[in-house]
Design a protein around this motif. Structure first.
Motif, PDB file in Angstrom:
ATOM      1  N   SER A  40       0.832  -1.191   0.000  1.00  0.00           N
ATOM      2  CA  SER A  40       0.000   0.000   0.000  1.00  0.00           C
ATOM      3  C   SER A  40       0.873   1.251   0.000  1.00  0.00           C
ATOM      4  O   SER A  40       2.083   1.190   0.257  1.00  0.00           O
ATOM      5  N   ALA A  41       0.243   2.386  -0.265  1.00  0.00           N
ATOM      6  CA  ALA A  41       0.972   3.655  -0.238  1.00  0.00           C
ATOM      7  C   ALA A  41       1.543   3.925   1.157  1.00  0.00           C
ATOM      8  O   ALA A  41       2.625   4.510   1.287  1.00  0.00           O
ATOM      9  N   ILE A  42       0.840   3.479   2.202  1.00  0.00           N
ATOM     10  CA  ILE A  42       1.349   3.666   3.564  1.00  0.00           C
ATOM     11  C   ILE A  42       2.618   2.844   3.768  1.00  0.00           C
ATOM     12  O   ILE A  42       3.613   3.333   4.304  1.00  0.00           O
ATOM     13  N   ASP A  43       2.588   1.576   3.350  1.00  0.00           N
ATOM     14  CA  ASP A  43       3.781   0.726   3.457  1.00  0.00           C
ATOM     15  C   ASP A  43       4.978   1.386   2.782  1.00  0.00           C
ATOM     16  O   ASP A  43       6.070   1.483   3.351  1.00  0.00           O
ATOM     17  N   PHE A 225       4.742   7.715  15.401  1.00  0.00           N
ATOM     18  CA  PHE A 225       3.460   7.022  15.551  1.00  0.00           C
ATOM     19  C   PHE A 225       2.413   7.796  14.766  1.00  0.00           C
ATOM     20  O   PHE A 225       2.320   9.016  14.889  1.00  0.00           O
ATOM     21  N   GLN A 226       1.645   7.089  13.931  1.00  0.00           N
ATOM     22  CA  GLN A 226       0.611   7.735  13.133  1.00  0.00           C
ATOM     23  C   GLN A 226      -0.673   6.917  13.158  1.00  0.00           C
ATOM     24  O   GLN A 226      -0.637   5.684  13.314  1.00  0.00           O
ATOM     25  N   GLU A 227      -1.807   7.598  12.991  1.00  0.00           N
ATOM     26  CA  GLU A 227      -3.101   6.955  12.821  1.00  0.00           C
ATOM     27  C   GLU A 227      -3.686   7.402  11.485  1.00  0.00           C
ATOM     28  O   GLU A 227      -3.427   8.527  11.037  1.00  0.00           O
ATOM     29  N   TYR A 228      -4.486   6.517  10.850  1.00  0.00           N
ATOM     30  CA  TYR A 228      -4.991   6.789   9.509  1.00  0.00           C
ATOM     31  C   TYR A 228      -6.490   6.513   9.422  1.00  0.00           C
ATOM     32  O   TYR A 228      -7.029   5.712  10.200  1.00  0.00           O
ATOM     33  N   ASP A 229      -7.116   7.136   8.421  1.00  0.00           N
ATOM     34  CA  ASP A 229      -8.538   6.887   8.165  1.00  0.00           C
ATOM     35  C   ASP A 229      -8.732   5.895   7.029  1.00  0.00           C
ATOM     36  O   ASP A 229      -9.804   5.822   6.437  1.00  0.00           O
ATOM     37  N   SER A 230      -7.698   5.114   6.718  1.00  0.00           N
ATOM     38  CA  SER A 230      -7.765   4.176   5.597  1.00  0.00           C
ATOM     39  C   SER A 230      -7.235   2.803   6.014  1.00  0.00           C
ATOM     40  O   SER A 230      -6.568   2.646   7.043  1.00  0.00           O
ATOM     41  N   LEU A 231      -7.562   1.805   5.184  1.00  0.00           N
ATOM     42  CA  LEU A 231      -7.121   0.430   5.369  1.00  0.00           C
ATOM     43  C   LEU A 231      -6.617  -0.113   4.044  1.00  0.00           C
ATOM     44  O   LEU A 231      -6.956   0.417   2.985  1.00  0.00           O
ATOM     45  N   GLY A 243      -5.892   5.814  -2.343  1.00  0.00           N
ATOM     46  CA  GLY A 243      -4.466   5.733  -2.616  1.00  0.00           C
ATOM     47  C   GLY A 243      -4.143   4.333  -3.084  1.00  0.00           C
ATOM     48  O   GLY A 243      -5.027   3.473  -3.155  1.00  0.00           O
ATOM     49  N   ARG A 244      -2.890   4.079  -3.397  1.00  0.00           N
ATOM     50  CA  ARG A 244      -2.522   2.758  -3.900  1.00  0.00           C
ATOM     51  C   ARG A 244      -2.785   1.690  -2.851  1.00  0.00           C
ATOM     52  O   ARG A 244      -2.252   1.710  -1.760  1.00  0.00           O
TER      53      ARG A 244
END
Length: 271
Positions: A40-43, A225-231, A243-244
């Motif tokens: 994913s884009a986060i990774d 440390f981060q929190e996100y509104d996506s999975l 996102g990807r």
């Protein structure tokens, strides 16, 4: 190898799921073999700027491992399912990725030398299968070189209290956030909902966010440390591409995922 009844029950399910997931669009094996990334884009953002040797615990059938290997000098995928790592090895071979290797065993006792990895990458869907998180993090610290990084990204513990599925389900609360630490769950396969599964019962771990951060901070220095509104999958109805390989809802009552980047402090001992 599994050390508890819970591990054994889960291993039966993951051994069964490994072959099933090989042909599942959810894991995009064909795309990864053709050169695409399953990350994913986060990774990708979390791993950007990191390199060297990487350990990828809880790697399952290895699509993310192969994807990571394309930007690291060497990656070792590790899982307790021998069937899964055999499939992962074949996927790496078919993709032509030669710096990617796989091992099976107990994540709390990884059969490698101390201080031999620059990065440990623990991602999506891993923490619910780790019951003794403090012990596992001590082991992951052992295999990291001083100055090396632990990178964790996973579903947020708060969002685990909501019913989830694939195909997407309504976001309805079904669990107590401060409830039982081990949950017995009877469900179909999350990737192939129509498949006939023999081993339907699994045991999942439940960690609060405080549990996770406390365990990390006991052996690492927190970098971010981060929190996100996506999975990285469509767990809930109303999710759209953000996102990807990411999906989000227009609104969510809780964070859907989180990430932790931590470091084994330079100059510390090996043990």
């Amino acid at each position: 190898m599994p050390r508890s009844d819970e591990d054994i029950a889960n291993l039966l399910r993951w051994d069964e799921a490994a072959a099933l997931h090989l042909d599942s669009p959810f894991y995009a094996v064909r795309e990864v073999i053709s050169g695409e990334s399953s990350l994913s884009a986060i990774d990708s953002e979390l791993l950007a700027g990191l390199g060297g040797r990487c350990l990828h615990p809880m790697c399952h059938i290895g699509t993310d491992t192969v994807s990571v290997a394309r930007t690291f000098s060497e990656v070792v995928g590790f899982d307790y399912s021998e069937k899964a790592v055999r499939i992962a090895g074949r996927t790496a071979d078919r993709a032509g990725v030669r710096n990617c290797h796989f091992m099976a065993g107990d994540v709390a006792a990884i059969p490698v030398a101390s201080a031999c990895f620059d990065v440990v990458f623990l991602n999506w869907g891993s923490l619910v299968w780790i019951f003794d998180l403090p012990s596992v993090l001590v082991e992951l610290r052992r295999v990291l070189r001083p100055g090396g990084h632990l990178v964790v990204v996973d579903q947020h513990p708060a969002s685990l209290t909501f019913r989830r599925g694939f195909p997407p389900s309504l976001m309805v609360p079904v669990e107590d956030y401060f409830g039982e630490r081990k949950i017995s769950v009877d469900r179909k396969d999350y990737a192939e909902r129509g498949a006939d599964i023999r081993h339907t019962t699994v045991i999942e771990a439940r960690h609060t966010m405080a549990d996770i951060l406390r365990s990390v901070l006991s052996v690492f220095r927190l970098v971010e440390f981060q929190e996100y509104d996506s999975l990285s999958w469509q767990a809930y109805s109303g999710m759209v591409v953000s996102g990807r390989r990411l999906w989000r809802r227009k609104s969510s009552p809780v964070p859907l995922s989180f990430s932790v980047v931590a470091q084994r402090e330079p100059g510390t001992g090996i043990h």
